[in-house]
Write an enzyme that holds these catalytic residues in place. Sequence first.
Site, PDB file in Angstrom:
ATOM      1  N   TRP A 191       0.820  -1.211   0.000  1.00 47.52           N
ATOM      2  CA  TRP A 191       0.000   0.000   0.000  1.00 47.52           C
ATOM      3  C   TRP A 191       0.852   1.259   0.000  1.00 47.52           C
ATOM      4  CZ3 TRP A 191      -4.250  -0.911  -2.112  1.00 47.52           C
ATOM      5  CH2 TRP A 191      -4.895  -2.134  -1.920  1.00 47.52           C
ATOM      6  N   ASP A 222      -1.800   6.958   5.989  1.00 45.30           N
ATOM      7  CA  ASP A 222      -2.834   6.009   5.564  1.00 45.30           C
ATOM      8  C   ASP A 222      -3.063   5.064   6.736  1.00 45.30           C
ATOM      9  OD1 ASP A 222      -4.363   3.962   4.577  1.00 45.30           O
ATOM     10  OD2 ASP A 222      -3.087   3.516   2.849  1.00 45.30           O
ATOM     11  N   LYS A 232     -12.876  -1.516   6.994  1.00 40.01           N
ATOM     12  CA  LYS A 232     -12.233  -2.469   7.890  1.00 40.01           C
ATOM     13  C   LYS A 232     -12.826  -2.350   9.294  1.00 40.01           C
ATOM     14  CE  LYS A 232      -8.486  -2.119   4.777  1.00 40.01           C
ATOM     15  NZ  LYS A 232      -8.661  -3.289   3.930  1.00 40.01           N
TER      16      LYS A 232
END
Length: 360
Positions: free
Chosen positions: A100, A169, A193
Amino acid sequence: MRVHNFGAGPCTLPADVLEEARDEMLDFAGAGMSVVEMSHRSDEYDAVHAETLRLTRTVSGCPDDFDILFVQVGAMLQFGMIPMNLAGADPVGYLVTGAWGKGAFEDAALVANAYPAWDGSSEGFRRMPDPGEIEIRDATRYLHITTNETIGGIRMVEFPDVGVPLVGDMSSEYLARPIDWDRYDLVYGGVQKNLAPAGMAVVFIRREVTERTPQTLPKYLRYDWHAKTDSLGNTPPMFPIYIMGKVLARIEAGGGVEALEAASARKAGLIYDVIDESGGFYTNPVAPDCRSHMNVVFTLGTLDLESRFLSGAEERRMIGLKGHRSVGGCRASLYAALSEESAAALAAYMREFAADNRDS
Ligand code: PMP
């Protein structure tokens, strides 16, 4: 009967939230329709929107000099929006700590003067950098970090203090740890999530940064437009916002971020203990001080063992344990709504499977 859902996202949500949403599906608050059918300009929806925004601020402890924005799509749109809004002609540093962090860097490099301030790819993304290894170039506008790499299962224990504002992030550990807001200009993450169904990101942005948004960008890509309109400039993702409000209310009632952080550490500890006590039957490739509390990755000795492990898990209604397709192995994601009982059930199954297959 519900499964034990170890999926990496979308993921399990609290059963009582789903039940409440089901009960409200035909008639929300006496409106004779559900939240997802009504106008986003209605009083009923307005109350939902305002309450989710309020809870997002109180539960996260976000200070008043930050704007909170609900932006459609998810974290990936932010990979582009952040450099487009913040970078200008300045260099922007990225920690390439996993899939990511790398993805964020690659997108930023398309629209800004982005450079890797540390790159863990040659080591196979098994750890986060020590602060002394991070190389910040002159006039760097921000350092982008991925506080938890969902695929590699690594976590940054300390937010680095490197003399430039951080952009974080936090998709896979949102609200599962306190945030040191002083260090940040922007924190973001997809909600699918810990918080809600997929479809949007929450962006926390320092107001003085919002105010510097370049006016040359299309409206939807401009942070100041989202801030000015309270994320109601166009039709917002009403269903995630509605569910997120209910999830946040439960997180708040359950003791907030501190309680979630402690529960995550306990759940992860149950699985890491089995791995560490298995005498090498299960292995976790991550440096011990960087082990994720949210995504525990592990491998078994052979692909055959792994596939038998996964089918045995499914027979026990434990799903979502297959590792990301790019790295293989297994991964147990232990997000907010996954109960400690589910983590304990997985730990017990792992012990039993190791005992039964040790010599095979
Ligand atoms: N960043 C991280 C850390 C992630 O885990 C994910 C999704 N798994 C993303 C970014 C991409 O997010 P989205 O799917 O919300 O665009």
